[in-house]
Motif scaffolding. Structure first.
Motif, PDB file in Angstrom:
ATOM      1  N   ALA A   1      -4.342  12.247  -2.685  1.00 51.81           N
ATOM      2  CA  ALA A   1      -3.765  12.985  -1.980  1.00 51.81           C
ATOM      3  C   ALA A   1      -2.700  13.402  -1.142  1.00 51.81           C
ATOM      4  O   ALA A   1      -2.046  14.102  -1.777  1.00 51.81           O
ATOM      5  N   GLN A   2      -2.780  13.096  -0.576  1.00 51.56           N
ATOM      6  CA  GLN A   2      -1.464  13.416   1.386  1.00 51.56           C
ATOM      7  C   GLN A   2      -0.487  12.937   0.819  1.00 51.56           C
ATOM      8  O   GLN A   2       0.544  13.257   0.513  1.00 51.56           O
ATOM      9  N   ALA A   3       0.034  11.453  -0.185  1.00 51.00           N
ATOM     10  CA  ALA A   3       0.762  11.292   0.148  1.00 51.00           C
ATOM     11  C   ALA A   3       1.374  12.174  -1.309  1.00 51.00           C
ATOM     12  O   ALA A   3       2.680  12.066  -1.280  1.00 51.00           O
ATOM     13  N   ASP A   4       0.955  12.419  -2.211  1.00 48.44           N
ATOM     14  CA  ASP A   4       1.067  13.127  -2.802  1.00 48.44           C
ATOM     15  C   ASP A   4       1.918  14.602  -3.352  1.00 48.44           C
ATOM     16  O   ASP A   4       3.168  14.817  -3.119  1.00 48.44           O
ATOM     17  N   GLU A   5       0.882  14.986  -1.359  1.00 49.24           N
ATOM     18  CA  GLU A   5       1.330  16.365  -1.533  1.00 49.24           C
ATOM     19  C   GLU A   5       3.333  16.045  -0.882  1.00 49.24           C
ATOM     20  O   GLU A   5       4.308  16.763  -0.551  1.00 49.24           O
ATOM     21  N   PHE A   6       3.263  14.995  -0.241  1.00 50.38           N
ATOM     22  CA  PHE A   6       3.833  14.442   0.526  1.00 50.38           C
ATOM     23  C   PHE A   6       5.611  14.314  -0.099  1.00 50.38           C
ATOM     24  O   PHE A   6       6.816  14.656   0.101  1.00 50.38           O
ATOM     25  N   LEU A   7       5.439  13.272  -1.170  1.00 51.23           N
ATOM     26  CA  LEU A   7       6.287  12.547  -2.355  1.00 51.23           C
ATOM     27  C   LEU A   7       6.663  13.392  -4.133  1.00 51.23           C
ATOM     28  O   LEU A   7       4.943  13.979  -3.855  1.00 51.23           O
ATOM     29  N   PRO A   8       7.637  14.696  -4.127  1.00 54.33           N
ATOM     30  CA  PRO A   8       7.513  15.026  -5.366  1.00 54.33           C
ATOM     31  C   PRO A   8       7.959  13.965  -6.645  1.00 54.33           C
ATOM     32  O   PRO A   8       8.567  12.965  -5.771  1.00 54.33           O
ATOM     33  N   SER A   9       7.036  14.495  -7.338  1.00 49.28           N
ATOM     34  CA  SER A   9       7.425  13.469  -9.032  1.00 49.28           C
ATOM     35  C   SER A   9       9.273  13.178  -8.652  1.00 49.28           C
ATOM     36  O   SER A   9       9.590  14.200  -8.264  1.00 49.28           O
ATOM     37  N   PHE A  10       9.986  12.408  -9.166  1.00 49.59           N
ATOM     38  CA  PHE A  10      10.493  11.513  -9.356  1.00 49.59           C
ATOM     39  C   PHE A  10      11.535  12.499 -10.169  1.00 49.59           C
ATOM     40  O   PHE A  10      11.439  12.593 -11.299  1.00 49.59           O
ATOM     41  N   GLU A  11      13.029  13.397  -9.621  1.00 48.41           N
ATOM     42  CA  GLU A  11      13.906  13.994 -10.550  1.00 48.41           C
ATOM     43  C   GLU A  11      15.307  13.852 -10.321  1.00 48.41           C
ATOM     44  O   GLU A  11      15.620  13.847  -8.825  1.00 48.41           O
ATOM     45  N   THR A  12      16.010  13.759 -11.609  1.00 48.49           N
ATOM     46  CA  THR A  12      17.825  13.193 -11.198  1.00 48.49           C
ATOM     47  C   THR A  12      18.696  14.090 -12.227  1.00 48.49           C
ATOM     48  O   THR A  12      17.551  13.863 -13.493  1.00 48.49           O
ATOM     49  N   GLU A  13      19.387  14.115 -12.321  1.00 49.91           N
ATOM     50  CA  GLU A  13      20.274  14.754 -13.116  1.00 49.91           C
ATOM     51  C   GLU A  13      21.100  13.788 -13.909  1.00 49.91           C
ATOM     52  O   GLU A  13      21.558  13.049 -14.906  1.00 49.91           O
ATOM     53  N   ASN A  14      21.156  12.103 -12.809  1.00 46.25           N
ATOM     54  CA  ASN A  14      20.652  11.137 -13.218  1.00 46.25           C
ATOM     55  C   ASN A  14      21.167  10.251 -14.294  1.00 46.25           C
ATOM     56  O   ASN A  14      20.379   8.890 -13.897  1.00 46.25           O
ATOM     57  N   LYS A  15      20.496  10.847 -15.183  1.00 48.35           N
ATOM     58  CA  LYS A  15      19.603  10.490 -16.702  1.00 48.35           C
ATOM     59  C   LYS A  15      20.393  10.200 -17.740  1.00 48.35           C
ATOM     60  O   LYS A  15      20.576  10.884 -18.284  1.00 48.35           O
ATOM     61  N   PHE A  16      19.007   9.526 -18.610  1.00 53.43           N
ATOM     62  CA  PHE A  16      19.757  10.333 -19.953  1.00 53.43           C
ATOM     63  C   PHE A  16      19.332  11.541 -20.264  1.00 53.43           C
ATOM     64  O   PHE A  16      18.187  11.780 -20.136  1.00 53.43           O
TER      65      PHE A  16
ATOM     66  N   TYR B   1       0.925  -1.375   0.008  1.00 57.60           N
ATOM     67  CA  TYR B   1      -0.056  -0.382   0.332  1.00 57.60           C
ATOM     68  C   TYR B   1       1.107   1.283  -0.026  1.00 57.60           C
ATOM     69  O   TYR B   1      -0.009   2.290  -1.163  1.00 57.60           O
ATOM     70  N   GLY B   2       2.185   1.425   0.406  1.00 59.22           N
ATOM     71  CA  GLY B   2       3.131   2.855   0.740  1.00 59.22           C
ATOM     72  C   GLY B   2       3.406   3.023  -0.627  1.00 59.22           C
ATOM     73  O   GLY B   2       3.308   3.991  -1.130  1.00 59.22           O
ATOM     74  N   ILE B   3       3.945   1.356  -1.053  1.00 57.65           N
ATOM     75  CA  ILE B   3       4.741   1.787  -2.947  1.00 57.65           C
ATOM     76  C   ILE B   3       3.375   2.273  -3.691  1.00 57.65           C
ATOM     77  O   ILE B   3       4.188   2.616  -4.029  1.00 57.65           O
ATOM     78  N   ARG B   4       2.439   2.003  -3.306  1.00 56.19           N
ATOM     79  CA  ARG B   4       1.376   2.281  -4.369  1.00 56.19           C
ATOM     80  C   ARG B   4       0.591   3.997  -4.476  1.00 56.19           C
ATOM     81  O   ARG B   4       1.367   5.049  -5.107  1.00 56.19           O
ATOM     82  N   LEU B   5       1.145   3.807  -3.048  1.00 54.58           N
ATOM     83  CA  LEU B   5       1.113   5.726  -2.643  1.00 54.58           C
ATOM     84  C   LEU B   5       2.419   6.421  -3.623  1.00 54.58           C
ATOM     85  O   LEU B   5       2.162   7.465  -3.958  1.00 54.58           O
ATOM     86  N   ALA B   6       3.701   5.609  -3.567  1.00 52.22           N
ATOM     87  CA  ALA B   6       5.383   6.420  -3.799  1.00 52.22           C
ATOM     88  C   ALA B   6       4.950   5.626  -5.029  1.00 52.22           C
ATOM     89  O   ALA B   6       5.877   6.653  -6.335  1.00 52.22           O
ATOM     90  N   ARG B   7       3.858   5.660  -6.163  1.00 55.06           N
ATOM     91  CA  ARG B   7       3.616   5.659  -7.850  1.00 55.06           C
ATOM     92  C   ARG B   7       4.969   5.214  -8.627  1.00 55.06           C
ATOM     93  O   ARG B   7       5.414   6.145  -9.302  1.00 55.06           O
ATOM     94  N   PRO B   8       5.755   4.239  -7.957  1.00 55.74           N
ATOM     95  CA  PRO B   8       6.761   3.378  -9.252  1.00 55.74           C
ATOM     96  C   PRO B   8       6.699   3.705 -10.490  1.00 55.74           C
ATOM     97  O   PRO B   8       5.588   3.453 -10.741  1.00 55.74           O
ATOM     98  N   ASP B   9       6.912   4.484 -11.373  1.00 59.30           N
ATOM     99  CA  ASP B   9       7.187   3.749 -13.013  1.00 59.30           C
ATOM    100  C   ASP B   9       6.773   2.516 -13.023  1.00 59.30           C
ATOM    101  O   ASP B   9       6.379   1.880 -13.745  1.00 59.30           O
ATOM    102  N   VAL B  10       8.207   1.557 -12.826  1.00 54.51           N
ATOM    103  CA  VAL B  10       8.157   0.220 -12.896  1.00 54.51           C
ATOM    104  C   VAL B  10       7.711  -0.786 -11.577  1.00 54.51           C
ATOM    105  O   VAL B  10       9.154   0.158 -11.197  1.00 54.51           O
ATOM    106  N   ILE B  11       7.951  -1.192 -11.474  1.00 51.55           N
ATOM    107  CA  ILE B  11       8.126  -2.885 -10.589  1.00 51.55           C
ATOM    108  C   ILE B  11       8.638  -3.650 -11.133  1.00 51.55           C
ATOM    109  O   ILE B  11       8.546  -3.995 -12.437  1.00 51.55           O
ATOM    110  N   SER B  12      10.106  -4.172 -11.230  1.00 53.24           N
ATOM    111  CA  SER B  12      10.368  -5.275 -11.189  1.00 53.24           C
ATOM    112  C   SER B  12      10.594  -6.524 -10.531  1.00 53.24           C
ATOM    113  O   SER B  12      11.081  -6.335  -9.715  1.00 53.24           O
ATOM    114  N   ALA B  13       9.842  -7.309 -10.327  1.00 49.45           N
ATOM    115  CA  ALA B  13       9.622  -7.808  -9.476  1.00 49.45           C
ATOM    116  C   ALA B  13      10.380  -9.721  -9.856  1.00 49.45           C
ATOM    117  O   ALA B  13       9.734 -10.373 -10.929  1.00 49.45           O
TER     118      ALA B  13
END
Lengths: 297, 393
Positions: free
Chosen positions: B184-199, B14-26
Motif C-alpha cells: 500500500a505504501q509503494a502504491d502511494e509512492f508510485l503512480p501507475s504507468f502513463e506515457t504519451e509515447n505509446k500506441f 522485492y523492490g520490483i514486486r512493489l513496483a508492479r511491472p506489467d511484463v518481465i522479460s528475462a
C-alpha cells in the motif's frame, strides 16, 4: 472471404518512398488491408522501414514501430504483452521483415517467439537479397544470383549456395501455421493472411516479393515475375498446419526455368549447365513434395 | 513494513514486486540470475501479477521490453556483463525512443579474460548510451532504488530508461537485513504507468522512426534534456520517498565527512562502506579524510561533486574500470566537473577490484596517505593500479 472486390479501400501504408514496382510494399499494403485498423506493425531495419518511416513523413496509418534489425519478433512479443496488460486483446500484432531480417539476423528472435507460441503474425517479404543496402547476398538469395557481394565474373559465378529453407525450418518448430506465398498470386496471399489472422499462436508467412532494382526486371514486371517463379516450380505455394505440409497449387506443367532466369539481369551470366543444375534442384524438391506432402487438387 | 534477511539481488526483486511491472522479460546471466528467479517465484505464488516472458537472449530481453513500453505498459528486465554488452544496440534504441524501462545490471567484469566476478567495466563502457545510471551501495538502497527508478524514469519530464547497478556478488549475493515496505505504501509512492509515447487506436502512432540530418539534432537534444531533467526529479522522488517510507537519500552524491576534509576519495557502489571505515579510522589518527559516493553517473553530479570537494587538498577517484588507452571513466568525468568549476585540486586515479579482486582497508588507507604526500608536493602518476606491479615497456 476477402477478395479483390471487397478488399478494404482504406490505405494503411500510403505515401511511402519505395521504388516503382516494389514487391515488398505491395505485400505490406495488401496484408494491412486484410488485417485492418487494429493491426500493429513491427518492422526492422530494411526497405519498408526505410521508405515509410522518415520523420515527419510517417506512412503507416496503423500503429507501427521500427524494431532493431535482429529484434522484430522479440519486439512483437513485447508489444503483444504490453497490449494485453492494457486489456487490449483484439489487436493483431504483425511483423514485416525482409529476407535478411528473417533468415539471417532475425532468426534467433523469430525462433524464440515461435517457441513461446506468442500470438503474432510474422510476414517475411522475400526479395532475395539485402536490397535496402544495395543488393548484397542474404541466406535467401537463390543459387546463381549475382549480387554486389556475390559478383559474377571469371572466378565466382554469383551466389554458390542454395536458398535457405526457411519455411521448413519454421515448420520444424511445430508452429500452428506457416505458409508460403507470392505477390504474383495475390488472392492466395490474401487468403493466407486472412486465415493466419484467425489462428491463435504464432503464424508465419513467407511471401516472395520481387525487387525490380535488385532482380533486374522492368518495374511493371513485378507481379508477372512473381507469378512465373511459381509457374516454373522454383517456388511453391504451401501451408504447414497441424503437423502436415500441404501443397496449395500444382502447375499442370512447369513453364521454362530458362525464360524465368534469363529475363532477370541477376541471372543473365548463367550457363546452360547452371540452368540445368537449377532445374534438377527443382525436380528433386518437387519429387519430395509430391511424395511426402498433401497435395490440394 | 517487514524486516527480511535478503541478498542484494533478492532485495531488488522485492523492490520490483512493489513496483508492479506489467511484463518481465528475462534471460539469465550470473550474477543477475537470482533476481529473475525470485521474480518468477513471485509470479508463481501470485504475489506479483505480471507476465513473465522467457526470452532467448539479452538483445531480445530489451527488445521485448521496448515493445511493452511502446504498447503503454511497465517493463522490467535485468542483465550483467556480456549480456549488457550484447544488448548494447537496444540500450541506445530504448533511450532514443524514450522508453522508460527499468533494468537492473549486476556489475561484472567483461571478457576477455573470462571472469564472472564484480567490476564496473560493463556499465561504464555504456555510460554514453543515454540511460540514467545509478550505483547502489547495499541491499536497502537496492530495494529502494528498484521502486524509485520507475518514478524517475517515467516522470514526464524525464521519459528515459534507468539502469540500476549492483556490484556483482559483493552486493548481489551478500545477505543483510532489509526493510521491505508494504504494497500500500509503494502504491502511494508510485503512480501507475502513463506515457504519451505509446500506441493509440483512436489516433494511431508511428514510433521509433528515422530522423535525417535536418531533424536529428532536435530529438537528440530532447533526449539530453530528459537526462538533465532527471536531477530535479531525483530530488523530488527522494523527498516523496522519505515522506512515505521514512528513509532519506541524498541525490546524485552522498558525502561522508567532506565538510572539513583535506583528502577525499570519490567512488561508486559497495566499496563505499569500506572507505567509510577507513575515513573513521584515519580521522582517529588525525588525518582529515572524507568520502564522496557518486550515486548517479548519469545525470553526472557536476555541481554536487564540486561543492563537496572544493576545500580539499587532494582527491582520489577509486574505480573498478579502465577506459583503455586513457584512464578510469569516472576519473575523466570528475576532472571535467572540477575544471568546469575552476577547481585546481590535484586529483589521482586509483583503479582496483578488476575481475572481482578484493580492495582492502589497507589499500584504501594507503590511497589517503598518498593524497597527503601529493598535497605536500610528492610526485605520483595520474593513473595507479592497485595490487599489481606491471611497468610500461
Amino acid at each position: 472471404m476477402i477478395t479483390a472486390k471487397n478488399l478494404n479501400e482504406e490505405e494503411f501504408f500510403y505515401g511511402h518512398k519505395a521504388c516503382a514496382g516494389c514487391g515488398g510494399s505491395l505485400a505490406v499494403r495488401i496484408a494491412l488491408k486484410v488485417l485492418g485498423e487494429k493491426a500493429v506493425a513491427v518492422l526492422p531495419a530494411g526497405c519498408m522501414s526505410a521508405v515509410g518511416f522518415n520523420y515527419p513523413q510517417l506512412c503507416f496509418s496503423n500503429n507501427a514501430i521500427i524494431s532493431t534489425f535482429a529484434g522484430t519478433a522479440s519486439m512483437m512479443t513485447g508489444v503483444l504483452a504490453g497490449l494485453r496488460a492494457r486489456g487490449i486483446t483484439d489487436a493483431q500484432v504483425v511483423g514485416f521483415a525482409g529476407d535478411g531480417g528473417t533468415a539471417d539476423i532475425g532468426i534467433q528472435a523469430l525462433s524464440g517467439a515461435i517457441d513461446r507460441n506468442d500470438d503474432v503474425l510474422y510476414i517475411c517479404y522475400d526479395n532475395e537479397a539485402y536490397m535496402n543496402t544495395g543488393i548484397q547476398k542474404s541466406s535467401l538469395t537463390p543459387f546463381g544470383a549475382r549480387t554486389t557481394t556475390t559478383p559474377a565474373g571469371n572466378n565466382i559465378r554469383g551466389n554458390i549456395r542454395p536458398k535457405k529453407n526457411v519455411f521448413e525450418i519454421i515448420a520444424a518448430h511445430d508452429i500452428p501455421y506457416a505458409a508460403t506465398a507470392t505477390v504474383g498470386y495475390l488472392q492466395d496471399y490474401i487468403n493466407k493472411v486472412e486465415k493466419a489472422s484467425k489462428i491463435r499462436g504464432t503464424k508465419f508467412i513467407h511471401v516472395i516479393a520481387p525487387c525490380p532494382t535488385g532482380w533486374g526486371v522492368k518495374t511493371d514486371e513485378t507481379v508477372d515475375v512473381a507469378k512465373e517463379i511459381v509457374d516454373t516450380g522454383l517456388w511453391y505455394l504451401a501451408e504447414y498446419e497441424n503437423g502436415e505440409f500441404t501443397l496449395n497449387h500444382k502447375p499442370e506443367s512447369f513453364s521454362s526455368v530458362e525464360n524465368y532466369l534469363k529475363r532477370q539481369a541477376r541471372f543473365r551470366h548463367l550457363t546452360d549447365d547452371d540452368i540445368q543444375a537449377i532445374t534438377a534442384g527443382r525436380d528433386s524438391k518437387w519429387e519430395h513434395i509430391l511424395k511426402f506432402w498433401n497435395v490440394k487438387k | 513494513m517487514s524486516k527480511k534477511f535478503l541478498s542484494g539481488d533478492e532485495a531488488f526483486a522485492y523492490g520490483i514486486r512493489l513496483a508492479r511491472p506489467d511484463v518481465i522479460s528475462a534471460y539469465p546471466i550470473t550474477p543477475q540470475t537470482v533476481v529473475v528467479e525470485k521474480l518468477s517465484d513471485f509470479v508463481e505464488d501470485g504475489s506479483l501479477k505480471s507476465n513473465f516472458i522467457h526470452v532467448e537472449s539479452e538483445h531480445s530481453a530489451l527488445s521485448c521490453a521496448m515493445g511493452v513500453s511502446a504498447a503503454g505498459a511497465r517493463a522490467f528486465t535485468a542483465t550483467s556483463s556480456q549480456g549488457l554488452l550484447y544488448m548494447a544496440e537496444c540500450l541506445v534504441y530504448a533511450s532514443g525512443g524514450r522508453f522508460p524501462i527499468v533494468m537492473m545490471n549486476a556489475n561484472r567484469s567483461t571478457a576477455l579474460p573470462w571472469n564472472i566476478y564484480g567490476d564496473q567495466r560493463d556499465s561504464l563502457a555504456l555510460l554514453d548510451s543515454g540511460w540514467i545510471q545509478s550505483y547502489a551501495q547495499d541491499g536497502q538502497e537496492a530495494l529502494d532504488m528498484a521502486l524509485m527508478s520507475y518514478y524517475i524514469a517515467e516522470h514526464k519530464k524525464v521519459q528515459t530508461p534507468f539502469m540500476v547497478n549492483l556490484d556483482g556478488f559483493v552486493l548481489t549475493h551478500t545477505y543483510e537485513v532489509v526493510d521491505v515496505p508494504e504494497q500500500a505504501q509503494a502504491d502511494e509512492f508510485l503512480p501507475s504507468f502513463e506515457t504519451e509515447n505509446k500506441f493509440d487506436f483512436e489516433s494511431p502512432k508511428n514510433l521509433a522512426f528515422s530522423a535525417g540530418p535536418e531533424t536529428n539534432t532536435f530529438f537528440k537534444v530532447k533526449e539530453h534534456l530528459g537526462l538533465l531533467n532527471a536531477s530535479a526529479v531525483i530530488s523530488e522522488a527522494e523527498e516523496r520517498f522519505a515522506k512515505i517510507f521514512g528513509r532519506k537519500y541524498s541525490g546524485l552524491t552522498e558525502n561522508y565527512k567532506t565538510e572539513d576534509a583535506d583528502y577525499i576519495i570519490l567512488t561508486l557502489g559497495s566499496v563505499s562502506g569500506l572507505i567509510r571505515q577507513a575515513v573513521d579510522e584515519l580521522r582517529d589518527e588525525g588525518l582529515k579524510a572524507g568520502l564522496v559516493r557518486i550515486r548517479y553517473m548519469r545525470p553526472f553530479p557536476v555541481s554536487e561533486i564540486s561543492a563537496a570537494v572544493k576545500n580539499a587538498k587532494a582527491l582520489a577517484v577509486l574505480e573498478k574500470d579502465v577506459s583503455f588507452g586513457a584512464e578510469g571513466t569516472v576519473y575523466t568525468n570528475v576532472n571535467s566537473a572540477l575544471k568546469k568549476n575552476a577547481l585546481e585540486i590535484p586529483s589521482k586515479n586509483f583503479i582496483g577490484g578488476l575481475g572481482g579482486k578484493d580492495i582492502s582497508l589497507r589499500e584504501i588507507k594507503d590511497i589517503f596517505l598518498k593524497l597527503k604526500d601529493v598535497s605536500e608536493g610528492q610526485k605520483l602518476s595520474d593513473v595507479n593500479f592497485l595490487g599489481v606491479d606491471v611497468k610500461g615497456e
